[in-house]
Scaffold this active site. Structure first.
Site, mmCIF file in Angstrom:
data_model
loop_
_atom_site.group_PDB
_atom_site.id
_atom_site.type_symbol
_atom_site.label_atom_id
_atom_site.label_comp_id
_atom_site.label_asym_id
_atom_site.label_seq_id
_atom_site.Cartn_x
_atom_site.Cartn_y
_atom_site.Cartn_z
ATOM 1 N N TYR A 254 0.822 -1.214 0.000
ATOM 2 C CA TYR A 254 0.000 0.000 0.000
ATOM 3 C C TYR A 254 0.861 1.272 0.000
ATOM 4 C CZ TYR A 254 -4.114 -2.895 1.039
ATOM 5 O OH TYR A 254 -5.122 -3.835 0.992
ATOM 6 N N LYS B 9 3.071 -15.454 1.726
ATOM 7 C CA LYS B 9 2.966 -16.162 0.449
ATOM 8 C C LYS B 9 4.413 -16.439 0.018
ATOM 9 C CE LYS B 9 0.370 -17.604 -3.036
ATOM 10 N NZ LYS B 9 -0.488 -18.799 -2.917
ATOM 11 N N ASP C 117 -3.503 -18.068 1.105
ATOM 12 C CA ASP C 117 -4.681 -18.693 0.485
ATOM 13 C C ASP C 117 -5.264 -19.759 1.413
ATOM 14 O OD1 ASP C 117 -2.238 -19.880 -0.007
ATOM 15 O OD2 ASP C 117 -2.714 -20.576 -2.021
ATOM 16 N N ASP D 280 -5.564 -6.717 5.695
ATOM 17 C CA ASP D 280 -6.750 -5.961 5.304
ATOM 18 C C ASP D 280 -7.869 -6.940 4.942
ATOM 19 O OD1 ASP D 280 -8.454 -4.018 4.451
ATOM 20 O OD2 ASP D 280 -7.240 -3.332 2.754
ATOM 21 N N ASP E 113 -11.166 -8.395 7.572
ATOM 22 C CA ASP E 113 -12.579 -8.178 7.229
ATOM 23 C C ASP E 113 -13.325 -9.499 7.209
ATOM 24 O OD1 ASP E 113 -12.266 -5.461 7.021
ATOM 25 O OD2 ASP E 113 -13.395 -5.319 5.137
#
Ligand code: NAD
Length: 356
Positions: A140, A191, A223, A247, A251
């Site tokens: 980000y 990852k 994943d 992020d 959620d």
């Protein structure tokens, strides 16, 4: 020593829900909790009064405070304003000015509310996991970034995923320290099979774990972590991950509990100073009606006591009181179901104080 808490109620339901959390904090003063509350303006309310969503006075107060309790900002009234003075700018401004790099998002489901989740009650009942998300680095913020036009005229978008060892270490330490106050298990999500940056993440977490021999560290690819969160979320204690993975996963985790009005959060700096707020927004659709659920904000105050003020016994008492009022069948409109007793925002706050 008396700790200073900056209280920034903000907009919409902010003042209503923060008032209830303040009731709870004040109730502890007679039991020896040494706190001093100061009140400041933020968001649309601050804009209306001063022309800025984050007045200097508020920023100064936040910098000098030991912790910040925030309601929420924003609302229809300010949507047409220039982006530079919108209420949300006040929030982003305070987060970056205070260097709040660690975002803590617990997903805790009270068994009494298991029916509120979209998942089967047996999968989520008793769920208590903490996601520690890196908040000021990663893709980000990485440079270079942008959209460029190639020689053949085609456009290409690009971002950079970048983490330094020091950034990984500092978020890792937050996760390990929190795990020590819980079940002493950290799952680091990456990852590493595809992204070199998160290969370094994994290596760094593994090295760091040597300083925390009493905490069990495991690793999981993102994943798989997404799948496991929905399949068997109770296997996790603390999850630590990058800005973008956090992020998305946080959620997902928050929805396991099915009710936005119940979930607190914290954003911490390097010294454990923090800003505490419910994960929901200012809910302008129900503002001023005394029907909002104040429990996410009250539980944010509990997080403040646990993580910044180092008063776990008071935090435990708040969490137990919330559980007790739910046992008593008290429900605000958002978590109401047949057979329960509907209460207002203020009645819920009073009930928590009585149950302390
Ligand atoms: P929201 O979280 O404010 O509301 C979403 C829905 O959940 C609404 O129907 C609302 O009534 C309900 N809800 C939220 N909190 C509740 C509570 N405590 N009790 C009962 N019901 C509750 O999200 P939104 O509608 O997308 O955004 C409204 C405003 O809030 C916008 O201006 C947005 O920018 C702002 N916002 C602020 C923050 C923050 O301050 N941290 C976060 C998200 C959104």
């Amino acid at each position: 020593m008396t700790k200073k808490i900056a209280v920034l109620a903000g907009d919409g339901i902010g003042p209503e829900i923060v008032a209830e959390a303040v009731k709870v904090l004040n109730a502890f003063k007679q039991d020896g909790l040494a706190i001093e509350l100061e009140y400041g303006l933020i968001g649309g309310a601050a804009y209306d009064e001063t022309g800025s969503p984050l007045p200097d006075e508020t920023l100064q107060m936040a910098k000098e405070a030991d912790a910040i309790l925030l309601g929420a900002v924003g609302g229809y009234k300010w949507e047409a304003l220039d982006i530079s003075v919108r209420p949300e700018k006040g929030l982003l401004g305070i987060r970056s000015q205070l260097n709040l790099f660690a975002n803590l998002r617990p997903a805790l489901l009270y068994p009494q509310l298991a029916d509120a989740s979209t998942l089967k009650p047996e999968v989520v009942s008793g769920l208590d996991l903490m996601i520690v998300r890196e908040l000021t680095g990663g893709i980000y913020f990485g440079q270079p970034r942008g959209i460029r036009t190639l020689d053949n005229g085609e456009k290409e978008g690009y971002n950079t995923l970048v983490y330094r060892e020091s950034e990984i270490n500092r978020i890792g330490r937050v996760a390990f320290d929190i795990a020590r106050k819980r079940q002493s298990r950290v799952c680091s999500v990456d990852k590493a099979n595809v992204l070199e940056c998160t290969e370094l993440w994994r290596e760094t977490m593994t090295t760091l774990s040597k300083d925390y021999a009493d905490v069990e560290l495991s690793h999981m690819y993102v994943d798989n972590a997404a799948m496991q969160l929905v399949r068997a979320p109770k296997q996790f204690d603390v999850m630590v991950t990058t800005n973008m993975f956090g992020d998305i996963l946080s959620d997902c985790a928050s929805m396991l509990t099915g009710s936005i009005g119940m979930l607190p959060s914290a954003s911490l700096d390097e010294n454990g100073k923090g800003m505490y707020e419910p994960i929901h927004g200012s809910a302008p659709d129900i503002a001023g009606q005394n029907i909002a659920n104040p429990l996410a904000t009250i539980l944010s105050a509990a997080m403040m006591l646990r993580y910044t003020l180092d008063q776990p016994a008071f935090a435990d008492r708040i969490e137990a009181a919330v559980s007790k009022v739910l046992d008593q069948g008290l429900r605000t409109a958002d978590i109401f179901s047949a057979g329960m007793t509907r209460v207002t925002t203020a009645e819920m706050g009073d009930a928590v104080v009585a149950a302390l």
